[in-house]
Each structure stands twice: as structure tokens, then as C-alpha cells.
Scaffold this motif. Structure first.
Motif, PDB file in Angstrom:
ATOM      1  N   THR A  28      32.441  34.802  45.983  1.00 10.25           N
ATOM      2  CA  THR A  28      32.270  34.326  44.615  1.00 10.25           C
ATOM      3  C   THR A  28      33.413  33.380  44.278  1.00 10.25           C
ATOM      4  O   THR A  28      34.472  33.410  44.909  1.00 10.25           O
ATOM      5  CB  THR A  28      32.265  35.497  43.610  1.00 10.25           C
ATOM      6  OG1 THR A  28      33.524  36.192  43.692  1.00 10.25           O
ATOM      7  CG2 THR A  28      31.138  36.475  43.900  1.00 10.25           C
ATOM      8  N   ARG A  29      33.182  32.562  43.286  1.00 12.24           N
ATOM      9  CA  ARG A  29      34.208  31.634  42.788  1.00 12.24           C
ATOM     10  C   ARG A  29      34.857  30.825  43.920  1.00 12.24           C
ATOM     11  O   ARG A  29      36.064  30.746  44.032  1.00 12.24           O
ATOM     12  CB  ARG A  29      35.260  32.392  41.987  1.00 12.24           C
ATOM     13  CG  ARG A  29      34.705  33.003  40.692  1.00 12.24           C
ATOM     14  CD  ARG A  29      35.720  33.814  39.926  1.00 12.24           C
ATOM     15  NE  ARG A  29      35.997  35.071  40.584  1.00 12.24           N
ATOM     16  CZ  ARG A  29      37.210  35.467  40.936  1.00 12.24           C
ATOM     17  NH1 ARG A  29      38.253  34.696  40.715  1.00 12.24           N
ATOM     18  NH2 ARG A  29      37.385  36.634  41.516  1.00 12.24           N
TER      19      ARG A  29
ATOM     20  N   LYS B 266      37.428  32.597  46.035  1.00 16.02           N
ATOM     21  CA  LYS B 266      38.551  33.266  45.371  1.00 16.02           C
ATOM     22  C   LYS B 266      38.274  34.745  45.118  1.00 16.02           C
ATOM     23  O   LYS B 266      39.171  35.492  44.748  1.00 16.02           O
ATOM     24  CB  LYS B 266      38.873  32.571  44.054  1.00 16.02           C
ATOM     25  CG  LYS B 266      39.381  31.141  44.226  1.00 16.02           C
ATOM     26  CD  LYS B 266      39.684  30.509  42.876  1.00 16.02           C
ATOM     27  CE  LYS B 266      40.194  29.081  43.048  1.00 16.02           C
ATOM     28  NZ  LYS B 266      40.488  28.445  41.729  1.00 16.02           N
TER      29      LYS B 266
ATOM     30  N   ASP C  52      38.923  40.346  42.968  1.00 13.68           N
ATOM     31  CA  ASP C  52      39.732  39.131  42.999  1.00 13.68           C
ATOM     32  C   ASP C  52      40.623  39.161  44.238  1.00 13.68           C
ATOM     33  O   ASP C  52      41.375  40.112  44.459  1.00 13.68           O
ATOM     34  CB  ASP C  52      40.573  39.043  41.726  1.00 13.68           C
ATOM     35  CG  ASP C  52      41.298  37.716  41.606  1.00 13.68           C
ATOM     36  OD1 ASP C  52      41.087  36.855  42.474  1.00 13.68           O
ATOM     37  OD2 ASP C  52      42.085  37.538  40.648  1.00 13.68           O
TER      38      ASP C  52
END
Length: 293
Positions: free
Chosen positions: A120-121, A124, A147
């Protein structure tokens, strides 16, 4: 007199001819209906055949697309390649076999504790999916978005609030052994799903058993039984699940108007049965032995 007789006979002949004509019309109409019905049945069979062909072609296209995306090669038989007739059906069968193998691998992946992980991201973070199942039936799936900074951190999730996620993160070794953390969390989630499913099956299968009380985590269940016999009456059974990573209770308590019931040999066996067997299965055995109505 003679004229009247001829008039009656003539009228009867006319009625007989009309009846004969009507009968012939009915026969022709029946024959026409049979022909129309035969035509209808032929058209319906043709429609069904076309639907099967359309579905087969659609499945073939979907499987080709799936195998192209996954990069899984589809092995072909040289003898089959040389045959033009039925080539699409041959490809369909080969791809169905390969698709079945992929599904079996995915099922084995879940059975050995595998987790689906997606980036995701833009790298990241990752989203980890934890599937729950009970007695071979897949139930809810929960997700964690982690995260990937200097320290791993859960930024989003849909874990039920009564699962001690924060305590598992704090006391566990999420930073050093993420697999162990996920395994422990999966134990909590699967145990909760199993207790919840047992309660659902109990309500669905055993209409004579009333659930008097239960909590959100399904760690306390109070059931009301009807005990058959001359002293028939209501009996309360309380199940407590102190170990939240397990589907079986750690304590079973029986309360009845008949004070001798809980200490009777049969109900001692029932208590042991409830401690060692899933609730809905134990209730089936108790009903067969006549312990409950």
C-alpha cells in the motif's frame, strides 16, 4: 305421422354430422398443438445449447485472462494441438484443471497459516489479511495496514475492539518477529470466530435450547435446557471460556431446580462432554441420550 318421423330422423342425422365435424376439428386442433409443442421444445433445447456454448466461451476467456495475469503457463498436449475439432473445449478443460490447481494451492496456503499481503502507499506500507474459518468453513476476514517505517506501526485495521490488539502489540514481539505476532492474533480471531459460529449453529439446529445470555466475545454463554421426565423443569448451563485463544470452554456449571441433577452420573458425563466437544455437537449427543428435550 310419417312426415314427423322423417323430420326427427333428419334432425338426428344433422346433429350426428355436426358432432363428427366438431370431433375432426378437435383432432386437427390437438394435432396442431402437439406440433407447436414439439417446435417449442426443440427451440428450448437449442436455447439451452446456445447458453452452454456462451458460458463455455466466457469461462474460456476468463481463464485465459486469469492465467495471463498470474503468468501461469498452460501446458498443451501435442496430440490435442493437432486436432482442430473441439480445440476450444480442449483448452477449456486444460485451463479448468490449471485453475483447480491454483485454487488448491491457495487453500493449502491458508491451511498452513499463510497470510495475504499487499503493498500500500507505493511500498510505504502493507495490508495483511487474516482469514478465519471453523470446521472447514471460511468466515470473516480481518485486515491490518502496517506502516513500514523504522518501527512497524499499525495505522488502520478492522479487528473487533474486544480483541486485545494493543496488548498483543505491546507485550508481543511485533518489531522482531512479525510472523509470531500475526500467528497469535490469528489464534484470537479464529477462536472468537469458532465460538461465535458454535453459538450460531446452536441457535439454528437446537430450537429447544434457549440462549439466555451471551457477551460480544462469546466467552460467557448461559443456556436454558428443558430436562424431560416426571420432574421436568428448566436447567441453566453456564459455559465460561477463560482461554480466549480456544473454542472450548474452561468451565461448565449446571443449575437446576432438581438439586440432585447436577451431581447425577449422567450430568457429570454431560459436563465433561461440554468441556471436550463443540457446543452444537455436544447438544446433539445430549439430546440422543435423553438428557435434554
Amino acid at each position: 305421422m310419417e312426415g314427423a318421423r322423417k323430420g326427427v330422423l333428419g334432425h338426428l342425422n344433422m346433429l350426428e354430422m355436426e358432432a363428427s365435424n366438431l370431433k375432426q376439428q378437435d383432432l386437427r386442433q390437438s394435432s396442431c398443438e402437439e406440433e407447436l409443442n414439439a417446435t417449442l421444445q426443440a427451440l428450448l433445447r437449442k436455447r439451452d445449447q446456445l447458453q452452454v456454448e456462451i458460458k463455455a466461451n466466457t469461462s474460456l476467456q476468463k481463464m485465459r485472462s486469469l492465467l495471463d495475469r498470474t503468468g501461469v503457463p498452460c501446458e498443451r498436449n501435442e496430440d490435442v494441438d493437432d486436432q482442430e475439432d473441439g480445440s476450444d473445449n480442449s483448452q477449456l478443460l486444460l485451463m479448468m484443471a490449471k485453475h483447480t490447481q491454483l485454487k488448491d494451492l491457495l487453500h493449502a496456503h491458508h491451511l498452513i497459516g499463510g497470510y495475504d499481503v499487499l503493498q500500500t502507499r507505493k511500498g510505504k506500507g502493507v495490508c495483511v489479511s487474516l482469514a478465519t474459518a471453523y470446521e472447514g468453513v471460511y468466515l470473516e476476514t480481518y485486515n491490518l495496514e502496517i506502516d513500514l517505517g523504522s518501527n512497524l506501526r499499525i495505522c488502520r485495521h478492522n479487528i473487533p475492539p474486544f480483541i486485545p490488539l494493543e496488548r498483543l502489540v505491546t507485550q508481543g514481539n511485533m518489531q522482531t518477529d512479525i510472523r509470531d505476532f500475526l500467528d497469535t492474533l490469528s489464534q484470537y480471531l479464529n477462536a472468537y470466530a469458532g465460538r461465535k459460529q458454535q453459538l450460531h449453529l446452536t441457535k439454528e439446529i437446537h430450537s429447544s435450547v434457549q440462549v439466555a445470555e451471551s457477551n460480544a466475545l462469546c466467552t460467557i454463554l448461559v443456556l436454558m435446557f428443558t430436562v424431560p421426565g416426571e420432574k421436568a423443569g428448566a436447567t441453566l448451563c453456564t459455559l465460561q471460556y477463560a482461554d480466549h485463544t480456544q473454542c472450548l470452554p474452561t468451565r461448565v456449571n449446571i443449575q437446576s431446580e432438581d438439586t440432585a441433577l447436577a451431581s447425577s452420573p449422567q450430568w457429570k458425563k454431560n459436563q465433561a462432554l461440554l468441556l471436550e466437544t463443540p457446543l452444537h455437537t455436544a447438544l446433539v449427543t445430549m439430546k440422543k441420550t435423553g438428557s435434554i428435550a
